[in-house]
Design a protein around this motif. Sequence first.
Motif, mmCIF file in Angstrom:
data_model
loop_
_atom_site.group_PDB
_atom_site.id
_atom_site.type_symbol
_atom_site.label_atom_id
_atom_site.label_comp_id
_atom_site.label_asym_id
_atom_site.label_seq_id
_atom_site.Cartn_x
_atom_site.Cartn_y
_atom_site.Cartn_z
ATOM 1 N N VAL A 112 13.548 4.624 -9.207
ATOM 2 C CA VAL A 112 12.131 4.775 -8.866
ATOM 3 C C VAL A 112 11.731 6.237 -9.056
ATOM 4 N N ALA A 142 20.293 4.292 2.552
ATOM 5 C CA ALA A 142 19.290 3.610 1.735
ATOM 6 C C ALA A 142 17.916 3.787 2.363
ATOM 7 N N LEU A 143 16.898 3.653 1.552
ATOM 8 C CA LEU A 143 15.530 3.659 2.046
ATOM 9 C C LEU A 143 14.888 2.324 1.689
ATOM 10 N N LEU A 144 14.073 1.820 2.598
ATOM 11 C CA LEU A 144 13.292 0.630 2.285
ATOM 12 C C LEU A 144 11.845 1.081 2.124
ATOM 13 N N LEU A 145 11.420 1.232 0.877
ATOM 14 C CA LEU A 145 10.040 1.656 0.623
ATOM 15 C C LEU A 145 9.128 0.447 0.772
ATOM 16 N N VAL A 146 8.281 0.502 1.785
ATOM 17 C CA VAL A 146 7.367 -0.616 2.053
ATOM 18 C C VAL A 146 5.966 -0.218 1.625
ATOM 19 N N PHE A 147 5.548 -0.686 0.487
ATOM 20 C CA PHE A 147 4.159 -0.464 0.055
ATOM 21 C C PHE A 147 3.318 -1.561 0.679
ATOM 22 N N TYR A 148 2.263 -1.156 1.399
ATOM 23 C CA TYR A 148 1.412 -2.158 2.045
ATOM 24 C C TYR A 148 -0.049 -1.809 1.806
ATOM 25 N N ARG A 149 -0.904 -2.765 2.084
ATOM 26 C CA ARG A 149 -2.301 -2.630 1.658
ATOM 27 C C ARG A 149 -3.077 -1.545 2.389
ATOM 28 N N GLY A 150 -2.714 -1.293 3.654
ATOM 29 C CA GLY A 150 -3.488 -0.361 4.441
ATOM 30 C C GLY A 150 -4.739 -1.023 4.999
ATOM 31 N N MET B 1 16.656 3.251 6.173
ATOM 32 C CA MET B 1 15.490 3.621 6.968
ATOM 33 C C MET B 1 14.221 3.148 6.261
ATOM 34 N N VAL B 3 10.379 3.174 5.137
ATOM 35 C CA VAL B 3 9.334 4.165 4.882
ATOM 36 C C VAL B 3 8.100 3.389 4.435
ATOM 37 N N ILE B 5 4.282 3.065 3.021
ATOM 38 C CA ILE B 5 3.380 3.826 2.146
ATOM 39 C C ILE B 5 2.104 3.017 1.912
ATOM 40 N N ASP B 8 -3.923 4.560 3.363
ATOM 41 C CA ASP B 8 -4.522 5.015 4.619
ATOM 42 C C ASP B 8 -4.323 6.517 4.824
ATOM 43 N N PHE B 58 10.843 -2.100 -1.745
ATOM 44 C CA PHE B 58 11.977 -1.680 -2.574
ATOM 45 C C PHE B 58 13.083 -1.171 -1.661
ATOM 46 N N ILE B 60 16.146 1.104 -1.925
ATOM 47 C CA ILE B 60 16.734 2.023 -2.898
ATOM 48 C C ILE B 60 17.936 2.750 -2.292
#
Lengths: 152, 92
Positions: A112, A142-150, B1, B3, B5, B8, B58, B60
């Motif tokens: 990414v 690890a990271l869990l990237l959570v893209f959300y609508r807001g 962890m 995160v 995004i 907002d 995701f 990662i």
Amino acid sequence: MAETRVQKRTLAPWMGLLLTVLGALSNGLPFVGFPAAPVPWTSLLLSMIGFVVVVLGLWRAFGQSAVYKGKLSGSIAAAFSLLFLAGAIVFFWSARHIPAESAAAPQVGQRVPDFTLPDSRGHSVSMTQLFSGAAGKEPPKALLLVFYRGYW
Amino acid sequence: MPVAISVDAPEVSENLRRKRGYTFPFLSDPKAEVIRRYELLHTRGGPDGTDISRPVEFLIDRSGTVRWENFTEDIRVRPRADELLAGARAIR
């Protein structure tokens, strides 16, 4: 001698209306902790049964008008249930669909892009910093990237 | 962890974070720059025709490689915890 006929009421159109309303509302179930299902079977089934019951009610009112009354109320109930069916389809089907325009989004196995963004207290944070972890804590594997609508 | 995004503003995210009691970071991307870089823009998907991020998760690893992801075209389809955990366990 004239036989006095008492016309019966039929509740079918109203029951049908109730079922289609429930069918439309049950589209919201995935948001109150229901297991995620790609097809809203509960809603579809409720709406379809509701529609059949409405048709039955209309058939009673118009086809067997000697036995049942309620041509007007039956028609009103049927019109409302059609409205709810259409509303359910428009609001919970097409409006929820997210267009597939992300062909180039990262896929499993790909890296990414790095980023630097302000956190909720306004401090700038990079992906590298997130991986280095907070002071005195073990850095995350690890990271869990959570893209959300807001806009919540 | 985890995160989180979204588009907002930091104050809005901080409000949400506090209300729900989340302790992980919430990052703000009001101009959708990172969201665009990730090709996740849902054009006019927000209120009043604003651009928002589509919902994607995701997982990662430290090299920045995607090990698991949940990509949906229907917001009803939520990630399954067991699939996510299986993906996380595979990362050493």
